[in-house]
Design an enzyme around this catalytic site. Structure first.
Site, PDB file in Angstrom:
ATOM      1  CG  HIS A 142     -11.834 -11.641   0.348  1.00 26.44           C
ATOM      2  ND1 HIS A 142     -10.038 -11.176   0.957  1.00 26.44           N
ATOM      3  CD2 HIS A 142     -11.777 -12.885  -0.251  1.00 26.44           C
ATOM      4  CE1 HIS A 142      -9.811 -12.126  -0.819  1.00 26.44           C
ATOM      5  NE2 HIS A 142     -10.857 -12.969  -0.710  1.00 26.44           N
ATOM      6  CG  HIS A 197      -2.354  -9.963   4.375  1.00 27.46           C
ATOM      7  ND1 HIS A 197      -1.977 -11.320   3.641  1.00 27.46           N
ATOM      8  CD2 HIS A 197      -3.803  -9.615   3.372  1.00 27.46           C
ATOM      9  CE1 HIS A 197      -2.613 -11.697   2.068  1.00 27.46           C
ATOM     10  NE2 HIS A 197      -3.105 -10.180   2.197  1.00 27.46           N
ATOM     11  CG  ASP A 253      -9.785  -4.619   2.048  1.00 31.63           C
ATOM     12  OD1 ASP A 253      -9.792  -4.014   0.143  1.00 31.63           O
ATOM     13  OD2 ASP A 253      -9.766  -5.953   2.273  1.00 31.63           O
TER      14      ASP A 253
END
Ligand SMILES: CC(=O)SCCNC(=O)CCNC(=O)[C@H](O)C(C)(C)COP(=O)(O)OP(=O)(O)OC[C@H]1O[C@@H](n2cnc3c(N)ncnc32)[C@H](O)[C@@H]1OP(=O)(O)O
Ligand SMILES: O=C([O-])CC(=O)C(=O)O
Length: 374
Positions: free
Chosen positions: A221, A260, A311
């Site tokens: 995450h 994802h 990210d």
């Protein structure tokens, strides 16, 4: 209904509640907060406008924004008891653990006694989270008791100012606005779901956020931005990056910052932070990390049809702004606290305790044998 293509594991594709806050990938790739497209928000808004939107359901007008920012500024002072706790946490601690402890300690000092107080505690956490992590970081690493009561106009500038002992450039402040906007909210992701589960027991707001910080910490995450940095900094040039990734894929290793749970083709946040990373690379004079990152993106798409999530390019962008890698995920917390707490309020407003069922896979019923016979 379970989405068969996605499979039921990890509750993937299952509707676990309702929200008015956000849509993720509804047209395959988009992201909206209360109906506003993330790309538009990141281009034109300040993070505080988005924080206000998530707290109140509407964007602020100029007067409301000025008042909101002034209120947040006044809430930047750390209580002495919290400073004392932060000073006792060793330099070797992970900053996400510092955030978790800091949030929990704040809940002891300024407990939410009644849900009607939620907004005041949410503003306090939003104002104080940068101070919590930077105060600990500067004290444990530099021996400095940093002044957290800055007069910076924004949360992003306040964070960089405390970290670097000087006000950030307009470019860096703008990138922080965009970054914090991109990270603010994302429907029923793991950390937000943690917060909602906790809220559904009618627990207090600091417990909900403390639990969410723990969920965000993991590399699957929020922790992926740090893991991505650790990977790209080992790569000397794009060709080496390509060889490294091919080897990792061959060995079936996970490459952090890619893929994802909901998006299938792209993460709409990636193009935005990638563009800022390119601008920062030019300013920084970098001819390695940005190019290496671009090659990673090309290889992952070519080989596996896996795309960069929010990210991946955050790693190089933060690095170019002089932010130590271990502070990357705490920045995510500084932003996502807006989404988490909006979900907590939404859960409270229409609550039923979240308590799903499990398929039992254990032994059939059997008698307890006497201890001597086991
Ligand atoms: C802000 C955020 O939190 S964004 C997410 C940040 N996390 C990361 O970047 C960690 C790396 N990525 C991952 O681990 C995953 O893509 C997750 C956790 C984000 C999503 O997990 P899932 O929903 O289970 O992924 P999904 O079902 O799309 O996976 C499909 C296949 O691709 C593989 N895959 C997915 N992501 C990656 C990756 N980053 N590297 C290598 N392989 C991957 C999976 O292992 C799976 O292979 P399998 O079918 O052989 O088991
Ligand atoms: O939605 C998810 O699963 C993870 C994510 O991108 C986020 O929380 O921003």
């Amino acid at each position: 209904m379970v989405d068969k293509a996605l499979g039921g594991a990890g509750l993937r594709g299952q509707v676990a509640g309702q929200t008015a806050l956000c849509t993720v990938g509804q047209s395959g790739s988009g992201l909206t907060y209360y109906g506003y497209d993330i790309s538009e928000l990141a281009a034109v808004a300040e993070f505080e406008e988005v924080a206000y939107l998530l707290a109140h359901g509407e964007l602020p007008n100029a007067g409301q924004l000025a008042e909101y920012k002034a209120r947040l500024k006044q809430l930047r002072k750390l209580p002495q008891a919290l400073k004392d706790v932060l000073e006792r946490i060793p330099a070797s601690a992970h900053p996400m653990d510092v955030m978790r402890t800091g949030c929990s300690m704040l809940g002891n000092l300024e407990t939410e006694a009644d849900f009607s107080e939620a907004d005041q505690h949410i503003e306090r956490m939003l104002a104080l989270f940068p101070a919590i992590v930077v105060y600990w970081y500067r004290f444990s690493h530099d021996g400095v008791r940093v002044e957290t009561d800055t007069d910076d106009d924004s949360i992003g500038a306040h964070f960089l100012h405390m970290l670097h002992d000087k006000k950030p450039s307009p470019l860096h402040e703008k990138v922080m606005h965009a970054s914090l906007i991109l990270y603010a909210e994302h429907e029923f992701n793991a950390s937000t779901f943690t917060a909602r589960v906790c809220a559904s027991t009618l627990s207090d707001i600091h417990s909900c956020v403390t639990g969410a910080i723990g969920s965000l910490r993991g590399p699957l995450h929020g922790g992926a931005n740090e893991a991505a940095m650790e990977l790209i900094e080992t790569m000397q040039n794009p060709d080496e990056a390509e060889q490294t990734l091919l080897g990792m894929l061959e060995r079936k290793e996970k490459i952090m910052g890619f893929g994802h749970a909901v998006y299938r083709e792209k993460d709409p946040r990636n193009a935005i932070i990638k563009e800022w990373s390119e601008k920062l690379a030019a300013e920084f004079g970098d001819s390695r990390l940005y190019d290496v990152s671009v090659r990673c993106e090309e290889v992952m798409w070519r080989e596996k049809k896996l795309f960069c999530n929010a990210d991946f390019f955050h790693a190089s962008a933060y690095h170019f702004m002089g932010i130590p890698t271990k502070l990357f995920t705490p920045i995510f917390v500084m932003s996502r606290v807006t989404g988490w707490t909006a979900h907590v309020k939404e859960q409270r407003a229409n609550n039923r305790i979240i308590r799903p069922s499990a398929d039992y896979t254990g032994p059939a019923p059997r008698p307890v044998p006497p201890i001597a016979e086991r």
